[in-house]
Design a protein around this motif. Structure first.
Motif, short mmCIF file in Angstrom:
data_model
loop_
_atom_site.label_atom_id
_atom_site.label_comp_id
_atom_site.label_asym_id
_atom_site.label_seq_id
_atom_site.Cartn_x
_atom_site.Cartn_y
_atom_site.Cartn_z
N ARG A 239 0.84 -1.21 0.00
CA ARG A 239 0.00 0.00 0.00
C ARG A 239 0.87 1.25 0.00
N HIS A 240 1.96 1.20 0.75
CA HIS A 240 2.84 2.37 0.79
C HIS A 240 3.47 2.64 -0.57
N LEU A 241 3.77 1.56 -1.28
CA LEU A 241 4.38 1.72 -2.60
C LEU A 241 3.37 2.13 -3.66
N CYS A 242 2.11 1.76 -3.48
CA CYS A 242 1.15 1.83 -4.59
C CYS A 242 -0.03 2.77 -4.41
N ALA A 254 4.45 4.31 -7.04
CA ALA A 254 3.72 4.08 -8.28
C ALA A 254 2.23 4.14 -8.01
N ASP A 255 1.45 4.12 -9.07
CA ASP A 255 0.00 4.07 -8.96
C ASP A 255 -0.45 2.66 -9.33
N CYS A 256 -0.48 1.79 -8.32
CA CYS A 256 -0.77 0.37 -8.57
C CYS A 256 -1.67 -0.18 -7.49
N GLN A 342 12.71 7.26 8.06
CA GLN A 342 13.52 8.05 7.13
C GLN A 342 13.12 7.83 5.67
N PHE A 343 12.91 6.58 5.30
CA PHE A 343 12.66 6.24 3.90
C PHE A 343 11.16 6.06 3.69
N THR A 344 10.47 7.14 3.44
CA THR A 344 9.02 7.10 3.33
C THR A 344 8.50 7.51 1.96
N ALA A 345 9.35 7.92 1.06
CA ALA A 345 8.90 8.43 -0.24
C ALA A 345 9.44 7.55 -1.37
N GLY A 346 8.57 7.32 -2.37
CA GLY A 346 9.00 6.62 -3.57
C GLY A 346 9.51 5.22 -3.30
N TRP A 347 10.41 4.77 -4.18
CA TRP A 347 10.96 3.42 -4.06
C TRP A 347 11.91 3.28 -2.89
#
Length: 377
Positions: A239-242, A254-256, A342-347
């Motif tokens: 969900r965080h990725l898509c 991404a929008d997935c 720290q790593f919350t955006a994008g890939w």
């Protein structure tokens, strides 16, 4: 000694975590526990009233019998009750770890000192002690069930597993594995114990609480907030990725969206089927119990740092190489402040889920051990 000092230090504060168990028990005693407990605002206000503090907490996604966990402490004021809870949690957890280590030692399969230190001093242990979460108790019950199954004491193991199922809906994967192994006495004891606890609490709550519980869990999992990296779940990762959300996830990779909701259940389902098939044919019990413990965490709808104390069970039961242990240790120890926060955006968010990867890695190592068990000699 480190854990004891930290427990004493933590006993003087009042945080979220324990207050949920304590408030639920007080509400149960007062005849006030009902569907409103699943209303975050109502329960948060009840927490503040019962504990005389500014702390807020939620009841969802717990089942109604969770209110039984702190019932022996409901006669105490909140602060001393929290202190007793922390001490009891630590003693039970250490007892569970000792039982696992002792079982292996009696079979000339000593658990190494680095593994024992990882089991006892992982950040998840300190998080449970700091906030008073209940997963040290859950781990102790799970460890007891594991050792009792290994010793062939199936009825007693089933009682421990049934308590887990009723109190925290934990250990569901073990039910399927008991069926695969035809451990009917353990399965019957687990189901009878879970049913007995559910029936015992029902006359003292509003029965509608049971009726709305499944829909409340679904609604909780569907909340946009479930995609934050603090929740180390497979669904949360995808969900965080898509799936974008202006408040909770403004910068997905991404929008997935369809993938985010379809792939995680397929992965968990496939992992469960693979484990069942291999467990049914295994000669030794340690690998399938280790896999069941890992799956019991991976299949929960919402898991965060405190849940990962359960990784002590596969750590104790699996023969890990130094490289495997180092990899899992890194994933279980690396501070979430340096990853999930720290790593919350994008890939880059792929770097935010170390605890999730540790659970999957231990499941994979359990499956590898199972494959060796069923391979022709």
């Amino acid at each position: 000694m480190v854990l004891a000092v930290f427990t004493v230090f933590s006993a003087g504060s009042m945080t979220h975590g324990f207050v949920s168990y304590y408030t639920a028990s007080k509400l149960l005693l007062n005849g006030e526990l009902g569907p409103l407990a699943y209303d975050d605002r109502w329960f948060g206000e009840a927490v503040q009233r019962v504990t005389a503090s500014s702390v807020r907490e939620i009841f969802i996604p717990n089942p109604p019998p969770m209110a039984l966990m702190a019932l022996p402490l409901a006669g105490l004021d909140a602060q001393p009750a929290r202190a007793v809870w922390l001490i009891a949690s630590l003693l039970l957890f250490i007892g569970g770890v000792a039982a696992l280590v002792n079982y292996q030692a009696l079979r000339n399969r000593d658990v190494s000192i680095p593994v024992v230190l990882l089991m006892l001093l992982a950040p998840a242990v300190f998080t449970n002690l700091r906030i008073g979460q209940g997963y040290l108790i859950v781990c102790a019950l799970f460890a007891a069930a594991a050792v009792l199954l290994l010793r062939g004491r199936d009825r007693a193991a089933g009682v421990c597993l049934g308590a887990l199922l009723a109190l925290k809906t934990s250990g569901v994967a073990m039910v399927f594995l008991l069926i695969a192994r035809r451990r009917w006495a353990a399965l019957a004891a687990a189901l009878i114990t879970a049913a007995a606890l559910a029936i015992a609490i029902t006359p003292f709550i509003d029965v509608e609480m049971w009726l709305i519980y499944p829909s409340q869990v679904r609604a909780y999992v569907a909340r946009p907030a479930s995609s934050v990296t603090a929740y180390q779940t497979t669904l949360g990762l995808f969900r965080h990725l898509c799936v974008a959300d202006p408040q909770w996830n403004p910068s997905p990779a991404a929008d997935c969206g369809p993938v985010a909701f379809v792939l995680p259940p397929l992965l968990i389902g496939a992992a469960t089927i693979v484990t069942i098939v291999l467990a049914a044919r295994a000669r030794r019990a340690e690998p399938w119990i280790a896999a069941g413990a890992a799956l019991s965490v991976l299949s929960l709808p919402a898991i965060a740092e405190p849940h990962f104390v359960l990784m002590a069970i596969p750590l104790a039961l699996l023969p890990l190489t130094p490289l495997q242990l180092a990899g899992v240790a890194f994933l279980l120890i690396v501070p979430l402040e340096f990853t999930a926060e720290q790593f919350t955006a994008g890939w880059m968010a792929l770097l935010a889920y170390p605890r999730l990867y540790a659970a999957w890695a231990l499941w994979g190592m359990s499956i590898r051990a199972l494959v060796r068990e069923v391979a022709p000699t």
